[in-house]
Design a protein around this motif. Structure first.
Motif, PDB file in Angstrom:
ATOM      1  N   THR A   1      42.837  31.921  29.698  1.00 45.49           N
ATOM      2  CA  THR A   1      43.145  32.782  28.549  1.00 45.49           C
ATOM      3  C   THR A   1      44.390  33.645  28.758  1.00 45.49           C
ATOM      4  O   THR A   1      44.849  34.304  27.823  1.00 45.49           O
ATOM      5  CB  THR A   1      41.957  33.705  28.250  1.00 45.49           C
ATOM      6  OG1 THR A   1      41.643  34.469  29.425  1.00 45.49           O
ATOM      7  CG2 THR A   1      40.735  32.888  27.845  1.00 45.49           C
ATOM      8  N   ALA A   2      44.937  33.649  29.961  1.00 42.68           N
ATOM      9  CA  ALA A   2      46.131  34.458  30.237  1.00 42.68           C
ATOM     10  C   ALA A   2      47.331  33.922  29.466  1.00 42.68           C
ATOM     11  O   ALA A   2      47.456  32.721  29.225  1.00 42.68           O
ATOM     12  CB  ALA A   2      46.428  34.461  31.730  1.00 42.68           C
ATOM     13  N   LYS A   3      48.241  34.814  29.056  1.00 46.14           N
ATOM     14  CA  LYS A   3      49.462  34.401  28.360  1.00 46.14           C
ATOM     15  C   LYS A   3      50.464  33.812  29.349  1.00 46.14           C
ATOM     16  O   LYS A   3      50.505  34.187  30.525  1.00 46.14           O
ATOM     17  CB  LYS A   3      50.086  35.593  27.634  1.00 46.14           C
ATOM     18  CG  LYS A   3      49.236  36.109  26.476  1.00 46.14           C
ATOM     19  CD  LYS A   3      49.936  37.256  25.759  1.00 46.14           C
ATOM     20  CE  LYS A   3      49.088  37.750  24.590  1.00 46.14           C
ATOM     21  NZ  LYS A   3      49.748  38.852  23.851  1.00 46.14           N
ATOM     22  N   VAL A   4      51.282  32.909  28.856  1.00 50.66           N
ATOM     23  CA  VAL A   4      52.240  32.226  29.726  1.00 50.66           C
ATOM     24  C   VAL A   4      53.512  33.034  29.956  1.00 50.66           C
ATOM     25  O   VAL A   4      54.317  32.692  30.833  1.00 50.66           O
ATOM     26  CB  VAL A   4      52.628  30.848  29.144  1.00 50.66           C
ATOM     27  CG1 VAL A   4      51.421  29.957  29.025  1.00 50.66           C
ATOM     28  CG2 VAL A   4      53.339  31.000  27.800  1.00 50.66           C
ATOM     29  N   GLU A   5      53.713  34.090  29.210  1.00 50.16           N
ATOM     30  CA  GLU A   5      54.979  34.836  29.271  1.00 50.16           C
ATOM     31  C   GLU A   5      55.399  35.212  30.696  1.00 50.16           C
ATOM     32  O   GLU A   5      56.582  35.044  31.050  1.00 50.16           O
ATOM     33  CB  GLU A   5      54.898  36.082  28.393  1.00 50.16           C
ATOM     34  CG  GLU A   5      56.234  36.801  28.247  1.00 50.16           C
ATOM     35  CD  GLU A   5      56.188  37.884  27.189  1.00 50.16           C
ATOM     36  OE1 GLU A   5      57.266  38.330  26.766  1.00 50.16           O
ATOM     37  OE2 GLU A   5      55.068  38.269  26.772  1.00 50.16           O
TER      38      GLU A   5
ATOM     39  N   SER B   1      48.448  30.539  25.495  1.00 48.34           N
ATOM     40  CA  SER B   1      47.636  30.645  26.711  1.00 48.34           C
ATOM     41  C   SER B   1      48.026  29.610  27.764  1.00 48.34           C
ATOM     42  O   SER B   1      48.628  28.571  27.455  1.00 48.34           O
ATOM     43  CB  SER B   1      46.153  30.467  26.372  1.00 48.34           C
ATOM     44  OG  SER B   1      45.906  29.138  25.955  1.00 48.34           O
ATOM     45  N   VAL B   2      47.646  29.913  28.987  1.00 43.70           N
ATOM     46  CA  VAL B   2      47.842  28.964  30.087  1.00 43.70           C
ATOM     47  C   VAL B   2      47.074  27.681  29.804  1.00 43.70           C
ATOM     48  O   VAL B   2      47.530  26.590  30.148  1.00 43.70           O
ATOM     49  CB  VAL B   2      47.394  29.594  31.416  1.00 43.70           C
ATOM     50  CG1 VAL B   2      47.358  28.547  32.529  1.00 43.70           C
ATOM     51  CG2 VAL B   2      48.319  30.743  31.810  1.00 43.70           C
ATOM     52  N   GLN B   3      45.914  27.813  29.185  1.00 39.92           N
ATOM     53  CA  GLN B   3      45.119  26.629  28.872  1.00 39.92           C
ATOM     54  C   GLN B   3      45.872  25.679  27.949  1.00 39.92           C
ATOM     55  O   GLN B   3      45.843  24.454  28.148  1.00 39.92           O
ATOM     56  CB  GLN B   3      43.800  27.041  28.220  1.00 39.92           C
ATOM     57  CG  GLN B   3      42.860  25.864  27.972  1.00 39.92           C
ATOM     58  CD  GLN B   3      41.528  26.307  27.407  1.00 39.92           C
ATOM     59  OE1 GLN B   3      41.452  26.752  26.271  1.00 39.92           O
ATOM     60  NE2 GLN B   3      40.473  26.199  28.205  1.00 39.92           N
ATOM     61  N   LYS B   4      46.563  26.211  26.956  1.00 40.10           N
ATOM     62  CA  LYS B   4      47.324  25.357  26.050  1.00 40.10           C
ATOM     63  C   LYS B   4      48.445  24.648  26.806  1.00 40.10           C
ATOM     64  O   LYS B   4      48.708  23.463  26.560  1.00 40.10           O
ATOM     65  CB  LYS B   4      47.905  26.189  24.901  1.00 40.10           C
ATOM     66  CG  LYS B   4      48.602  25.345  23.843  1.00 40.10           C
ATOM     67  CD  LYS B   4      49.001  26.177  22.626  1.00 40.10           C
ATOM     68  CE  LYS B   4      49.633  25.313  21.548  1.00 40.10           C
ATOM     69  NZ  LYS B   4      50.005  26.086  20.348  1.00 40.10           N
TER      70      LYS B   4
ATOM     71  N   VAL C   1      57.155  26.575  31.321  1.00 42.23           N
ATOM     72  CA  VAL C   1      56.062  26.903  32.242  1.00 42.23           C
ATOM     73  C   VAL C   1      55.818  25.649  33.064  1.00 42.23           C
ATOM     74  O   VAL C   1      55.556  24.578  32.518  1.00 42.23           O
ATOM     75  CB  VAL C   1      54.779  27.293  31.488  1.00 42.23           C
ATOM     76  CG1 VAL C   1      53.621  27.464  32.468  1.00 42.23           C
ATOM     77  CG2 VAL C   1      54.985  28.588  30.732  1.00 42.23           C
ATOM     78  N   THR C   2      55.921  25.765  34.377  1.00 47.97           N
ATOM     79  CA  THR C   2      55.777  24.610  35.245  1.00 47.97           C
ATOM     80  C   THR C   2      54.359  24.494  35.777  1.00 47.97           C
ATOM     81  O   THR C   2      53.633  25.480  35.899  1.00 47.97           O
ATOM     82  CB  THR C   2      56.746  24.692  36.440  1.00 47.97           C
ATOM     83  OG1 THR C   2      56.356  25.794  37.276  1.00 47.97           O
ATOM     84  CG2 THR C   2      58.179  24.879  35.966  1.00 47.97           C
TER      85      THR C   2
ATOM     86  N   LEU D   1      41.277  21.020  35.473  1.00 47.12           N
ATOM     87  CA  LEU D   1      40.211  22.017  35.546  1.00 47.12           C
ATOM     88  C   LEU D   1      40.363  23.075  34.452  1.00 47.12           C
ATOM     89  O   LEU D   1      39.420  23.811  34.163  1.00 47.12           O
ATOM     90  CB  LEU D   1      40.207  22.701  36.915  1.00 47.12           C
ATOM     91  CG  LEU D   1      39.910  21.812  38.130  1.00 47.12           C
ATOM     92  CD1 LEU D   1      40.124  22.602  39.411  1.00 47.12           C
ATOM     93  CD2 LEU D   1      38.487  21.272  38.067  1.00 47.12           C
ATOM     94  N   LEU D   2      41.558  23.150  33.857  1.00 46.47           N
ATOM     95  CA  LEU D   2      41.846  24.201  32.876  1.00 46.47           C
ATOM     96  C   LEU D   2      41.876  23.711  31.436  1.00 46.47           C
ATOM     97  O   LEU D   2      42.076  24.515  30.525  1.00 46.47           O
ATOM     98  CB  LEU D   2      43.199  24.847  33.197  1.00 46.47           C
ATOM     99  CG  LEU D   2      43.350  25.515  34.562  1.00 46.47           C
ATOM    100  CD1 LEU D   2      44.811  25.891  34.799  1.00 46.47           C
ATOM    101  CD2 LEU D   2      42.471  26.747  34.650  1.00 46.47           C
TER     102      LEU D   2
END
Length: 392
Positions: free
Chosen positions: A15-19, A91-94, A119-120, A266-267
């Protein structure tokens, strides 16, 4: 179930943002030559490159460029294909969904009609390494029985395997043992130097580079682990050696391979359902996508009545596109893991996503009905000496 536990354990990362994870993107122009793009990739130590045309993001990568010919004269445009982009607030999930679904290592971030970064996969692994994942073992995530290649094979054969199977890692066997891992980047860099030096370097050369044997080409610094090693150890070893895979061995025998993609799975997104359901690639432009998702959930409920020992279901949806057309067929793959046999895999292609999922649901129902009958017949015997339980 262990997959549910892992999913909840990693929810804060999902749920964390990728920014905060944004890094520099390698951007190109469709008019660039293939050779100039390859030079950018090598210079930036990148895997994917991107171009934003004002509406959509186009991309290509190392593996796709292995098929390039006449690299000094041909433009990169034929190798570009549409790929989803995200915003800094996503989100990191996306990001993980896109990375795993498209088998890439960088997701472009677009803001105000400009690519502002990527985002790598490596950056997400760095975040994962900060958590206590010692209870998550390699045998839960690794890809079993990876394709290998002999050191006596030609580089051209390795290239064909990578492009046809969409692989970037080939363990190389020499005298019955894995000596190194050949990657798509190795092949690209190996066939390039003479072409980058100019036409004079081709004089007197009668054998094409791809006709050379693999020999000792590849990396020998690949980390290794056992099926019982934990996720923290695996990720830390990959980050420390700056490699994109880890070999899984048991008594000096290759059991599997773990890549960035295996860890990032896993995400991936999970839909709330009676059976754990993970879906990657749901098209955002479908107006009835919620109805389609719900319909497949109902199919799983029917399946569970027939066969109650399903662990989870994973659905991968990819839309085939031709040229600049947005419309195309949907290529859908369903992987179902159960208690008593190897994962069941079903694939189908069609223009109507709902109809494709209906067809696959019926295949799944028929297949598990047969397995149930076989299992019931086995249970009716006086003694069952052995039962096979695959590692997932």
């Amino acid at each position: 179930m262990i997959t549910d536990t892992i999913y909840e354990h990693l929810r804060d990362i999902q749920t964390a943002k990728v920014e905060p994870l944004i890094s520099k993107a390698t951007t190109i122009d469709p008019s660039d030559t293939v050779s100039s793009v390859i030079n950018k990739i090598i210079k930036d130590n990148a895997y994917d490159v991107f171009y934003f045309d004002g509406k959509s993001t186009l991309s290509t990568n190392i593996r796709a460029l292995l098929n390039a010919k006449n690299i000094t004269q041909m433009n990169i445009d034929p190798f570009l294909y549409p790929i989803p982009h995200i915003s800094p607030n996503d989100s990191v999930q996306k990001a993980a969904d896109i990375l795993t679904h498209y088998r890439i290592r960088e997701v472009p971030i677009v803001q105000k009609n400009q690519i502002i970064g990527v985002v790598t996969a490596k950056r997400i692994l760095e975040i994962l390494s900060t958590k206590d994942n010692r209870w998550i073992k390699a045998n839960l995530i690794y890809t079993q029985n990876p394709i290998t290649i002999s050191s006596e094979e030609l580089l051209g054969n390795a290239k064909k395997i990578m492009t046809s199977k969409r692989l970037d890692h080939l363990p190389v066997v020499s005298q019955g043992k894995i000596k190194q891992v050949l990657t798509s980047a190795h092949i690209l860099e190996y066939i390039l130097p003479q072409e980058r030096q100019g036409k004079k370097s081709f004089k007197g050369k009668t054998t094409h580079k791809l006709e050379f044997k693999i020999g000792n080409i590849g990396s020998t610094r690949i980390p290794q682990c056992t099926p019982n090693d934990d996720l923290n150890k695996i990720v830390d070893s990959m980050l420390k050696t700056d490699t994109t895979c880890c070999l899984v061995n048991l008594w000096e025998n290759l059991q599997g391979i773990i890549t960035y993609r295996d860890v990032l799975e896993l995400l991936v997104s999970k839909l709330e359902a009676a059976i754990p359901l993970y879906v990657v690639g749901l098209p955002e432009d479908q107006t009835n996508i919620n109805l389609i998702s719900k319909k497949f959930e109902n199919t799983l409920k029917k399946v569970q009545k027939v066969y109650s020992e399903i662990h989870e279901a994973r659905v991968s949806i990819k839309q085939q596109r031709t040229g600049d057309k947005k419309e195309g067929k949907y290529e859908v793959t369903i992987i179902v893991t159960t208690s008593h046999h190897a994962p069941l895999i079903f694939s189908s292609v069609g223009f109507d996503l709902s109809e494709v999922l209906d067809e696959l649901g019926q295949k799944l129902l028929r297949s598990l009905s047969k397995h149930t009958n076989r299992y019931d017949n086995k249970r009716s015997r006086k003694s069952i000496r052995k039962m096979r339980h695959p590692i997932f």
